[in-house]
Scaffold this motif. Structure first.
Motif, mmCIF file in Angstrom:
data_model
loop_
_atom_site.group_PDB
_atom_site.id
_atom_site.type_symbol
_atom_site.label_atom_id
_atom_site.label_comp_id
_atom_site.label_asym_id
_atom_site.label_seq_id
_atom_site.Cartn_x
_atom_site.Cartn_y
_atom_site.Cartn_z
ATOM 1 N N LEU A 101 0.824 -1.198 0.000
ATOM 2 C CA LEU A 101 0.000 0.000 0.000
ATOM 3 C C LEU A 101 0.866 1.259 0.000
ATOM 4 C CD1 LEU A 101 -2.775 -1.165 2.471
ATOM 5 C CD2 LEU A 101 -3.022 -0.765 0.024
ATOM 6 N N LYS A 102 1.992 1.214 0.683
ATOM 7 C CA LYS A 102 2.909 2.352 0.686
ATOM 8 C C LYS A 102 3.529 2.531 -0.698
ATOM 9 C CE LYS A 102 5.831 5.173 3.029
ATOM 10 N NZ LYS A 102 5.377 6.418 3.609
ATOM 11 N N ALA A 103 3.885 1.409 -1.348
ATOM 12 C CA ALA A 103 4.471 1.483 -2.691
ATOM 13 C C ALA A 103 3.483 2.074 -3.696
ATOM 14 C CB ALA A 103 4.916 0.091 -3.144
ATOM 15 N N ALA A 104 2.183 1.816 -3.489
ATOM 16 C CA ALA A 104 1.162 2.376 -4.380
ATOM 17 C C ALA A 104 0.880 3.840 -4.072
ATOM 18 C CB ALA A 104 -0.124 1.564 -4.265
ATOM 19 N N GLY A 105 1.382 4.345 -2.938
ATOM 20 C CA GLY A 105 1.211 5.745 -2.592
ATOM 21 C C GLY A 105 -0.093 6.070 -1.892
ATOM 22 N N PHE A 106 -0.747 5.084 -1.300
ATOM 23 C CA PHE A 106 -2.051 5.309 -0.675
ATOM 24 C C PHE A 106 -1.947 5.716 0.790
ATOM 25 C CE2 PHE A 106 -3.931 2.032 -3.814
ATOM 26 C CZ PHE A 106 -3.915 2.983 -4.813
ATOM 27 N N ILE A 107 -0.822 5.465 1.440
ATOM 28 C CA ILE A 107 -0.712 5.782 2.863
ATOM 29 C C ILE A 107 -0.464 7.279 3.068
ATOM 30 C CG2 ILE A 107 0.744 5.436 4.895
ATOM 31 C CD1 ILE A 107 0.867 2.536 4.213
ATOM 32 N N THR A 108 0.263 7.894 2.143
ATOM 33 C CA THR A 108 0.575 9.313 2.267
ATOM 34 C C THR A 108 -0.684 10.147 2.057
ATOM 35 O OG1 THR A 108 2.751 8.847 1.353
ATOM 36 C CG2 THR A 108 2.052 11.152 1.410
ATOM 37 N N ARG A 109 -0.932 11.077 2.977
ATOM 38 C CA ARG A 109 -2.094 11.953 2.872
ATOM 39 C C ARG A 109 -1.800 13.030 1.837
ATOM 40 N NH1 ARG A 109 -5.015 16.527 3.162
ATOM 41 N NH2 ARG A 109 -6.235 17.062 4.973
ATOM 42 N N ASP A 110 -2.696 13.218 0.882
ATOM 43 C CA ASP A 110 -2.553 14.267 -0.117
ATOM 44 C C ASP A 110 -2.962 15.577 0.542
ATOM 45 O OD1 ASP A 110 -2.350 15.809 -2.341
ATOM 46 O OD2 ASP A 110 -3.834 14.732 -3.529
ATOM 47 N N SER A 111 -1.981 16.412 0.875
ATOM 48 C CA SER A 111 -2.236 17.582 1.713
ATOM 49 C C SER A 111 -2.641 18.812 0.918
ATOM 50 C CB SER A 111 -0.996 17.899 2.539
ATOM 51 O OG SER A 111 0.094 18.170 1.673
ATOM 52 N N ARG A 112 -2.870 18.680 -0.387
ATOM 53 C CA ARG A 112 -3.237 19.860 -1.173
ATOM 54 C C ARG A 112 -4.651 20.308 -0.826
ATOM 55 N NH1 ARG A 112 -2.385 17.643 -7.045
ATOM 56 N NH2 ARG A 112 -3.451 15.923 -6.031
ATOM 57 N N VAL A 113 -4.785 21.562 -0.457
ATOM 58 C CA VAL A 113 -6.096 22.144 -0.179
ATOM 59 C C VAL A 113 -6.199 23.452 -0.950
ATOM 60 C CG1 VAL A 113 -6.398 21.108 2.108
ATOM 61 C CG2 VAL A 113 -5.259 23.307 1.885
ATOM 62 N N VAL A 114 -7.408 23.973 -1.071
ATOM 63 C CA VAL A 114 -7.632 25.209 -1.811
ATOM 64 C C VAL A 114 -6.998 26.368 -1.047
ATOM 65 C CG1 VAL A 114 -9.395 26.771 -2.703
ATOM 66 C CG2 VAL A 114 -9.754 24.315 -2.802
ATOM 67 N N GLU A 115 -6.268 27.195 -1.776
ATOM 68 C CA GLU A 115 -5.623 28.349 -1.163
ATOM 69 C C GLU A 115 -6.661 29.419 -0.864
ATOM 70 O OE1 GLU A 115 -1.844 31.295 -2.287
ATOM 71 O OE2 GLU A 115 -2.366 29.613 -3.573
ATOM 72 N N ARG A 116 -6.483 30.132 0.244
ATOM 73 C CA ARG A 116 -7.474 31.134 0.627
ATOM 74 C C ARG A 116 -7.366 32.375 -0.246
ATOM 75 N NH1 ARG A 116 -6.742 35.658 3.497
ATOM 76 N NH2 ARG A 116 -4.635 36.221 4.122
ATOM 77 N N LYS A 117 -8.479 33.104 -0.357
ATOM 78 C CA LYS A 117 -8.505 34.346 -1.112
ATOM 79 C C LYS A 117 -7.868 35.453 -0.280
ATOM 80 C CE LYS A 117 -11.513 37.799 -3.114
ATOM 81 N NZ LYS A 117 -10.645 38.855 -2.578
ATOM 82 N N LYS A 118 -7.016 36.255 -0.940
ATOM 83 C CA LYS A 118 -6.380 37.382 -0.268
ATOM 84 C C LYS A 118 -7.110 38.678 -0.610
ATOM 85 C CE LYS A 118 -3.008 34.260 -0.128
ATOM 86 N NZ LYS A 118 -3.099 33.006 -0.868
ATOM 87 N N TYR A 119 -7.087 39.635 0.302
ATOM 88 C CA TYR A 119 -7.726 40.927 0.029
ATOM 89 C C TYR A 119 -6.907 41.663 -1.033
ATOM 90 C CZ TYR A 119 -4.137 42.427 3.322
ATOM 91 O OH TYR A 119 -2.937 42.648 3.961
ATOM 92 N N GLY A 120 -7.589 42.455 -1.851
ATOM 93 C CA GLY A 120 -6.924 43.168 -2.939
ATOM 94 C C GLY A 120 -6.699 42.307 -4.161
ATOM 95 N N LYS A 121 -7.202 41.078 -4.147
ATOM 96 C CA LYS A 121 -7.047 40.161 -5.281
ATOM 97 C C LYS A 121 -8.422 39.658 -5.698
ATOM 98 C CE LYS A 121 -2.476 39.708 -5.500
ATOM 99 N NZ LYS A 121 -1.711 39.899 -6.719
ATOM 100 N N ALA A 122 -8.544 39.274 -6.970
ATOM 101 C CA ALA A 122 -9.812 38.752 -7.459
ATOM 102 C C ALA A 122 -10.056 37.349 -6.912
ATOM 103 C CB ALA A 122 -9.821 38.721 -8.988
ATOM 104 N N LYS A 123 -8.988 36.524 -6.872
ATOM 105 C CA LYS A 123 -9.060 35.186 -6.287
ATOM 106 C C LYS A 123 -7.852 35.034 -5.378
ATOM 107 C CE LYS A 123 -9.562 32.248 -9.675
ATOM 108 N NZ LYS A 123 -9.899 31.409 -10.808
ATOM 109 N N ALA A 124 -7.343 33.814 -5.225
ATOM 110 C CA ALA A 124 -6.213 33.626 -4.317
ATOM 111 C C ALA A 124 -4.974 34.372 -4.809
ATOM 112 C CB ALA A 124 -5.904 32.151 -4.163
ATOM 113 N N ARG A 125 -4.713 34.333 -6.116
ATOM 114 C CA ARG A 125 -3.528 34.998 -6.665
ATOM 115 C C ARG A 125 -3.823 35.911 -7.840
ATOM 116 N NH1 ARG A 125 1.592 30.989 -6.078
ATOM 117 N NH2 ARG A 125 1.014 30.128 -4.073
ATOM 118 N N LYS A 126 -4.986 35.766 -8.454
ATOM 119 C CA LYS A 126 -5.324 36.544 -9.649
ATOM 120 C C LYS A 126 -5.576 37.999 -9.275
ATOM 121 C CE LYS A 126 -8.452 36.825 -13.490
ATOM 122 N NZ LYS A 126 -9.774 36.672 -13.998
ATOM 123 N N SER A 127 -4.956 38.903 -10.058
ATOM 124 C CA SER A 127 -5.171 40.333 -9.824
ATOM 125 C C SER A 127 -6.344 40.838 -10.639
ATOM 126 C CB SER A 127 -3.916 41.112 -10.226
ATOM 127 O OG SER A 127 -2.819 40.713 -9.446
#
Length: 166
Positions: free
Chosen positions: A134-160
């Motif tokens: 299961l480790k060799a298949a990569g299933f034990i590692t938690r996929d930690s990617r989450v949506v980045e938060r929106k910043k003030y002064g920006k249209a989205k997280a990084r878009k101006s």
């Protein structure tokens, strides 16, 4: 503390000096004890994106229940059901465990990934020998990617906002 190696012949001494001596490996380490509760189940928590899945597995006929509903009802798309079944396919345990899961947060794709992560961890708790494939298949590692938060002064997280010269 490192173990000292005793050279019994000149060849052993040469291999120790060259650094080619065979050291004891992690394969010789004993497996941890299975974590099984009084009801014969193993429990684990799986996470993906903003979804959290609490998963219990026990030996059975392969029935998967998510939030009190059958997996075909909860995950209508076949791709999501394939994601859940991947851990059992890699471990060669298809239709040998019953799964009960409760999932909260996120969308269906994240929830399917969280259930797979929980099933994988629960399988390694029930049968510690399954950890390596299961480790060799990569299933034990938690996929930690989450949506980045929106910043003030920006249209989205990084878009101006659109720039206007005049």
């Amino acid at each position: 503390m490192a173990e000292e190696q005793v050279a019994t012949s000149l060849e052993d001494l040469k291999s120790v000096m060259d650094g080619t001596a065979v050291a004891p490996t992690a394969d010789d380490a004993p497996l941890p004890e299975p974590k099984i509760d009084d009801h014969g189940r193993s429990y684990a928590t799986g996470k993906r994106k903003n979804s959290i899945a609490r998963v219990w597995i026990k030996p059975g006929s392969g029935k998967i229940t998510i939030n009190g509903r059958d997996q075909e009802v909860y995950f209508a798309r076949p791709v999501l059901r394939l994601i859940i079944a991947q851990a059992f396919q890699v471990a060669d345990r298809v239709d040998s465990y019953d799964v009960t899961a409760t999932v909260k947060g996120g969308g269906l794709s994240g929830q399917a990934g969280a259930v797979r992560h929980g099933i994988t961890k629960a399988l390694t708790y029930y049968e510690p020998a399954l950890r390596r494939p299961l480790k060799a298949a990569g299933f034990i590692t938690r996929d930690s990617r989450v949506v980045e938060r929106k910043k003030y002064g920006k249209a989205k997280a990084r878009k101006s906002f659109q720039f206007s010269k005049r």
